[in-house]
Design an enzyme around this catalytic site. Structure first.
Site, short mmCIF file in Angstrom:
data_model
loop_
_atom_site.label_atom_id
_atom_site.label_comp_id
_atom_site.label_asym_id
_atom_site.label_seq_id
_atom_site.Cartn_x
_atom_site.Cartn_y
_atom_site.Cartn_z
N GLU A 181 0.74 -1.24 0.12
CA GLU A 181 -0.01 0.00 0.01
C GLU A 181 0.86 1.18 -0.07
O GLU A 181 2.16 1.15 0.27
CB GLU A 181 -0.76 0.04 1.34
CG GLU A 181 -2.24 -0.88 1.08
CD GLU A 181 -3.28 0.12 0.09
OE1 GLU A 181 -2.77 1.40 -0.33
OE2 GLU A 181 -4.60 0.02 0.35
N ARG A 238 -7.71 0.71 13.57
CA ARG A 238 -6.47 1.64 13.19
C ARG A 238 -6.66 2.51 12.21
O ARG A 238 -7.56 2.62 11.31
CB ARG A 238 -5.37 0.60 12.70
CG ARG A 238 -5.50 -0.18 11.58
CD ARG A 238 -4.40 -0.78 10.80
NE ARG A 238 -4.67 -1.70 9.74
CZ ARG A 238 -4.62 -1.24 8.53
NH1 ARG A 238 -4.47 0.07 8.29
NH2 ARG A 238 -5.06 -2.03 7.69
N ASN A 288 -5.47 4.32 8.64
CA ASN A 288 -5.24 3.65 7.30
C ASN A 288 -4.82 4.58 6.41
O ASN A 288 -3.72 4.98 6.65
CB ASN A 288 -6.52 3.01 6.73
CG ASN A 288 -6.46 2.00 5.73
OD1 ASN A 288 -5.55 1.38 5.89
ND2 ASN A 288 -7.31 2.09 4.50
N ASN A 326 -10.19 5.54 3.10
CA ASN A 326 -9.16 5.25 2.13
C ASN A 326 -8.76 6.35 1.27
O ASN A 326 -9.04 7.35 1.75
CB ASN A 326 -9.47 3.96 1.35
CG ASN A 326 -8.47 2.90 1.11
OD1 ASN A 326 -7.45 3.12 0.94
ND2 ASN A 326 -8.87 1.76 1.36
N ASP A 378 -10.15 1.78 -3.71
CA ASP A 378 -9.18 1.81 -2.87
C ASP A 378 -8.27 3.23 -2.80
O ASP A 378 -8.78 4.13 -3.08
CB ASP A 378 -8.15 0.54 -3.05
CG ASP A 378 -7.40 -0.04 -1.81
OD1 ASP A 378 -7.02 0.97 -1.05
OD2 ASP A 378 -7.26 -1.24 -1.66
#
Length: 308
Positions: free
Chosen positions: A22, A107, A109, A157, A209
């Site tokens: 990522e 958490r 991102n 995202n 994403d």
């Protein structure tokens, strides 16, 4: 391209074997590409001239990276909040905005900085615990952090800004939507749907994403489970696609290279975060890094750098 607004990329640039690759980030001052493997708690660095790959492993997940404006090294969103990555492979938190009762169950991102160095990042939802995904803004000049949109979001995202920084884009992955906001010097307003991917005809169980933006105003959105990156024009219409037939989970993208017209693309293993690992045999390059030459077609907008 035979008249089609499409590129097919047949093979990866680097076979790094990430579980959950990522957050690609290109540094023009060093010609290094940085990216993360969230599941393995690793941060990678690639010299794009030599293809030499190095990495550090951390005690907590690092989910996105930003360059620092006034210092060397990288800032990041890590599991608990906004932080700096230290030379000894430790994480130095600047702000941990999550309530202590939430930290075991969610958490941070994806994230990015605006032109003044403010750091925006979102969190993941946990439906079993009733914890929504939310969008935060950390301002290093005042050392303040606040929730700028309480959502509720699913997986916060891909985010970024239009070329004039008057529009902010933010992705809510599991509802398959990219939102647009009016943006005014750190403040968000008028949230609306920029892209509804299901309405656009993309397959269910494929998801928006990470994203990046080009100088012509296009928004490039990676599609988890969809083997592609899609460029949406400023009106949210599909304009261009890059296909990766050997990689299933395309996670994020960034522009880089000497002329900022090379796209670097991260992917994830088919078995990542509860996926079906048996599909890896059909998509053997899932988890590797791709490079796409877009010279003469598109040029990226430079990423904002953290002012801390």
């Amino acid at each position: 391209m035979s008249g089609k607004r499409e590129i097919i990329v047949e093979r990866p640039w680097l076979k790094v074997g990430c579980t959950l690759g990522e957050g690609p980030l290109y540094d023009p001052s060093t010609s290094l590409l940085h990216f993360v493997d969230i599941s393995e708690k690793k941060v990678f660095h690639v010299d794009v001239h030599t293809n030499e790959v190095t990495f550090e492993k951390y005690d907590e997940a690092v989910s996105c990276l930003v360059l620092r404006r006034y210092a060397e090294g990288l800032a990041c969103a890590a599991a608990q909040g906004f932080a700096l990555l230290k030379e000894d492979s430790t994480i130095s938190y600047l702000h941990k905005p999550l309530p202590s009762e939430h930290t075991p169950f969610t958490r941070f991102n994806d994230g990015a900085c605006d032109s003044k160095g403010r750091f925006f990042a979102g969190t993941l939802y946990n439906p079993a615990k009733g914890i929504p995904g939310q969008l935060f803004r950390f301002d290093p000049t005042t050392n303040t952090c606040k929730i700028v949109d309480e959502g509720p979001f699913t997986d916060s995202n891909g985010l970024g800004w239009s070329t004039n920084e008057k529009t902010f884009y933010f992705t809510d992955s599991l509802v398959n939507k990219i939102y647009a906001y009016d943006y005014n010097d750190g403040e968000l307003s008028n949230r609306r749907v920029f892209v509804d991917a299901i309405e656009k005809g993309f397959a269910e169980k494929t998801y928006c994403d990470g994203l990046c933006v080009d100088k012509a105003g296009g928004v490039w959105s990676a599609r988890w489970g969809g083997s592609r990156i899609v460029r949406f024009d400023e009106e949210g219409s599909i304009d261009f696609q890059i296909m990766f037939p050997t990689a299933l989970n395309v996670t994020s993208c960034c522009f880089g290279g000497p002329n900022n017209d090379t796209m670097f693309v991260t992917t994830a293993h088919c078995g990542a975060i509860g996926g079906d690992a048996t599909r890896q045999q059909n998509y053997p390059d899932s988890g590797h890094i791709f490079q796409v030459d877009l010279a003469g077609l598109f040029e990226g907008v430079e990423r904002g750098q953290f002012a801390g």
